[in-house]
Each structure stands twice: as C-alpha cells, then as structure tokens.
Design a protein around this motif. Structure first.
Motif, mmCIF file in Angstrom:
data_model
loop_
_atom_site.group_PDB
_atom_site.id
_atom_site.type_symbol
_atom_site.label_atom_id
_atom_site.label_comp_id
_atom_site.label_asym_id
_atom_site.label_seq_id
_atom_site.Cartn_x
_atom_site.Cartn_y
_atom_site.Cartn_z
ATOM 1 N N VAL A 105 43.357 -8.763 -30.169
ATOM 2 C CA VAL A 105 42.253 -9.657 -29.811
ATOM 3 C C VAL A 105 42.749 -11.044 -29.408
ATOM 4 C CG1 VAL A 105 40.482 -8.462 -31.147
ATOM 5 C CG2 VAL A 105 41.874 -10.222 -32.253
ATOM 6 N N GLN A 106 43.902 -11.459 -29.915
ATOM 7 C CA GLN A 106 44.412 -12.767 -29.517
ATOM 8 C C GLN A 106 44.830 -12.754 -28.053
ATOM 9 O OE1 GLN A 106 43.946 -15.346 -31.405
ATOM 10 N NE2 GLN A 106 43.096 -13.914 -32.928
ATOM 11 N N LEU A 107 45.501 -11.683 -27.626
ATOM 12 C CA LEU A 107 45.855 -11.564 -26.213
ATOM 13 C C LEU A 107 44.594 -11.433 -25.373
ATOM 14 C CD1 LEU A 107 47.845 -11.250 -23.888
ATOM 15 C CD2 LEU A 107 47.968 -8.793 -24.422
ATOM 16 N N LEU A 108 43.630 -10.654 -25.850
ATOM 17 C CA LEU A 108 42.385 -10.486 -25.102
ATOM 18 C C LEU A 108 41.664 -11.820 -24.950
ATOM 19 C CD1 LEU A 108 40.418 -8.599 -23.695
ATOM 20 C CD2 LEU A 108 39.359 -8.152 -25.926
ATOM 21 N N ARG A 109 41.645 -12.609 -26.001
ATOM 22 C CA ARG A 109 41.023 -13.938 -25.923
ATOM 23 C C ARG A 109 41.709 -14.795 -24.857
ATOM 24 N NH1 ARG A 109 38.165 -16.753 -29.724
ATOM 25 N NH2 ARG A 109 38.861 -15.402 -31.423
ATOM 26 N N THR A 110 43.039 -14.734 -24.822
ATOM 27 C CA THR A 110 43.802 -15.516 -23.844
ATOM 28 C C THR A 110 43.512 -15.067 -22.415
ATOM 29 O OG1 THR A 110 45.580 -15.927 -25.443
ATOM 30 C CG2 THR A 110 46.119 -16.159 -23.102
ATOM 31 N N LEU A 111 43.522 -13.743 -22.202
ATOM 32 C CA LEU A 111 43.259 -13.214 -20.869
ATOM 33 C C LEU A 111 41.845 -13.538 -20.405
ATOM 34 C CD1 LEU A 111 44.984 -9.712 -21.178
ATOM 35 C CD2 LEU A 111 45.801 -11.691 -19.885
ATOM 36 N N CYS A 112 40.897 -13.437 -21.314
ATOM 37 C CA CYS A 112 39.517 -13.769 -20.959
ATOM 38 C C CYS A 112 39.388 -15.245 -20.579
ATOM 39 C CB CYS A 112 38.579 -13.433 -22.121
ATOM 40 S SG CYS A 112 38.260 -11.663 -22.328
ATOM 41 N N ALA A 113 40.042 -16.099 -21.345
ATOM 42 C CA ALA A 113 39.976 -17.535 -21.059
ATOM 43 C C ALA A 113 40.583 -17.835 -19.693
ATOM 44 C CB ALA A 113 40.708 -18.311 -22.152
ATOM 45 N N GLU A 114 41.676 -17.162 -19.349
ATOM 46 C CA GLU A 114 42.331 -17.395 -18.057
ATOM 47 C C GLU A 114 41.437 -17.012 -16.881
ATOM 48 O OE1 GLU A 114 45.926 -15.160 -18.167
ATOM 49 O OE2 GLU A 114 46.973 -16.574 -19.507
#
Length: 321
Positions: free
Chosen positions: A145-154
């Motif tokens: 979920v941390q990577l997913l949060r980062t990708l979504c923010a980008e």
C-alpha cells in the motif's frame, strides 16, 4: 445486479485497450471478494463514498481464477461464492461494476509498476482507489500500500486505506469463513458474511430412499462452491426465484450405509413437483443436528419428523423482510 465486465487480457500488450468507457474516471478496489464478507462490505462502502465525492463509478476488481489456482493449483481454496453471486451481494453497497480480469501467467508476471500502469491507469483510468492495509500487487506481491500510495500520488489518483473490520473480536477473512462452514457453523459464518451461505447445484436422480419413507429429497450435484460440513440444516431452497423452507442433509447416510461425505440432499417443505435437471439454490440458516446412525428406518422416520418441526420453528422465527 452490479454489472459484470470482463477484461480478457491485462498485460503490457493491452495498454490503453479499455473495453468499457463507463469504467473510466471511477474509484476502484482490487481484491478477491470471495464471500463478500463484512470486511469486504466496509471497503465497498468506502469505495462508494469516494466515488460519490469524485463523481465517478464505483468499481470492484477481481481475478478469475484465483491466482493461487495458476501458481499452486493443489493449494487453491474452494471458493465461497461464484462471480455472479459476488456481483449480487455487491449491489446493495452501491458498486456499479464488478471487473473480472482473466488470470494468466502473463498477468501474474507483471511487476508492481507494470500492473499499476496496465490496469489502474490504462484500462480503468482511475481517479481514486481504496484498498485494505494488507493489499499487495504485482509479481511476487512486490507492491504494497505504501508503493500504491506513491504511484497514485504521482498520477493524481486519490487513495484511501480501508479500515479493518472484525466480528466478535476476530478478524474477518474468507479463510475463517471456510473453517466455520467446514465445522457446520453456518450461522456464525453468516454473521461474518452478513448474509447466509449459498450453494447451487443441478438436481439429479438419487437412490429414492427418502421418497420410500415419506421424505423425498432433491439430490444436488455440480456444486462449485464450499459445501458445509456434515449435518442436518435448516434453510431455504430457491427455485425459479421462489423460496421454500427446507431441511438439508449433508454427508453420508449411516443408517443405510450409503452416500458420499459431501452428498447434498434437500427436502422442500410444502412442495411437490419434479425438479430433475433444474438448478436449485440452497441458503443455510443454522444446523439442526449432526449425522446419526439409527437402528431402523422407522427410528430414522421418527427423527425426520422432529427435524422438520425444528426447521419450521427456527425459520418461522426469522425476521420478515
């Protein structure tokens, strides 16, 4: 019912090949959603709320067959619900589309970044996502979920983590529900799923022994979901959208030394018609008793009369909807 949309291929080769424009700009949640239990429904409600905020469709996305069936077939769990049943259960929670991705080794071979690009950005063109805190994605479960949060923010995709749900102090999971069903605890399983467990099968000819003692049963085969453990249950039999009170026997018939461990026989109360070849759905409410060997057919018949009385009493007490 929630509309089911199939994505036959989610891979690098299909980037940008969105099959359904109505999916674009929505809020998605990815998972197996087997059983559509209370943990799932909490997540689905949150998905609906974010979709309303962003003025887009609410989307649940799953993979069929289960990835384990591709990677480790011998370890694949028996499913609790068919895809159609999952869509039926999702409708009350405002899910517009259930997207079914065909599971393949190519799909499972996508890295977390490739998976995100192929499904979330190019196929669904999401504006929002909701996932549980234990969500993982991509080859080898390489994304969290941390990577997913980062990708979504980008990519300007709004992201929320769903709250974990529990029942009676225990976390809710499809595995826990399977264990309860195997133990015959269908009422406890229903508490976790917020709806009774259902199976569907085709009515076939049996040994007709039930008919000879005054209790004709519909014998079910071709059942592709979890069958509860051996026992006698109170429930409902649904045929052509008409529901009847029913007594359900699962397991061997020790009195006559016949049957298989998962044999399903259904006696419909106040019903008399030929059901052979038809599809019958059974909904489990509670277990009446375990499987017992009786000394004679007469002793069994006496017990069956008691069972039907117990079934009527239990089901008559159900809240009217």
């Amino acid at each position: 019912m929630t509309e089911i949309v199939s994505l036959p291929d989610v891979s690098i080769a299909s980037l940008g090949a969105a099959p359904h424009e109505g999916l674009h700009g929505g809020v998605a949640s990815i998972g197996n959603f087997d059983g559509v239990h209370r943990g799932h429904t909490s997540l689905l409600k949150q998905t609906r709320r974010l979709a309303d905020k962003l003025s887009g469709p609410a989307i649940a996305c799953l993979f069929d067959p289960h990835p384990i069936a591709i990677l480790r077939p011998d370890a694949a769990p028996k499913r609790l619900t068919s895809v159609a049943e999952r869509a039926r259960r999702m409708k009350p929670f405002g899910i517009d589309y259930l997207v079914v991705c065909r599971t393949s080794r190519d799909l499972l071979g996508l890295s977390a970044h490739e998976f995100f690009d192929a499904l979330i950005r190019d196929n669904l063109k999401c504006r929002g996502m909701v996932e549980g805190e234990n969500f993982c994605f991509g080859k080898g479960r390489g994304g969290d979920v941390q990577l997913l949060r980062t990708l979504c923010a980008e990519h300007q995709i709004e992201f929320e983590i769903a709250e974990m749900a529990s029942a009676a102090g225990q976390s809710i999971s499809s595995t826990r529900i399977r264990d309860l069903l195997a133990a015959g605890e269908v009422a406890a399983a229903a508490q976790m799923m917020a709806t009774p467990h259902r199976i569907s099968g085709v009515v076939v000819h049996g040994d007709a022994r039930g008919r000879t003692i005054g209790f004709p049963t519909a014998n079910l085969e071709q059942i592709d979901v979890v069958i509860p453990g051996a026992g006698v249950y109170a429930g409902h039999a649904i045929i052509k959208e008409q529901s009847y009170q029913a007594a359900i026997h699962i397991g061997k018939s020790p009195t006559f030394q016949s049957g298989l461990a998962n044999k399903v026989e259904v006696h419909l109360l106040d019903f008399s018609a030929d059901l052979y070849g038809q599809t019958l759905t059974v909904e489990f409410i509670d277990q009446i008793r375990g499987i017992i060997r009786f000394e004679s057919a007469d002793a069994l018949t006496t017990q069956l009369h008691k069972d039907l009385q117990s079934v009527r009493q239990l089901l008559d007490q159900e809240p009217k909807t």
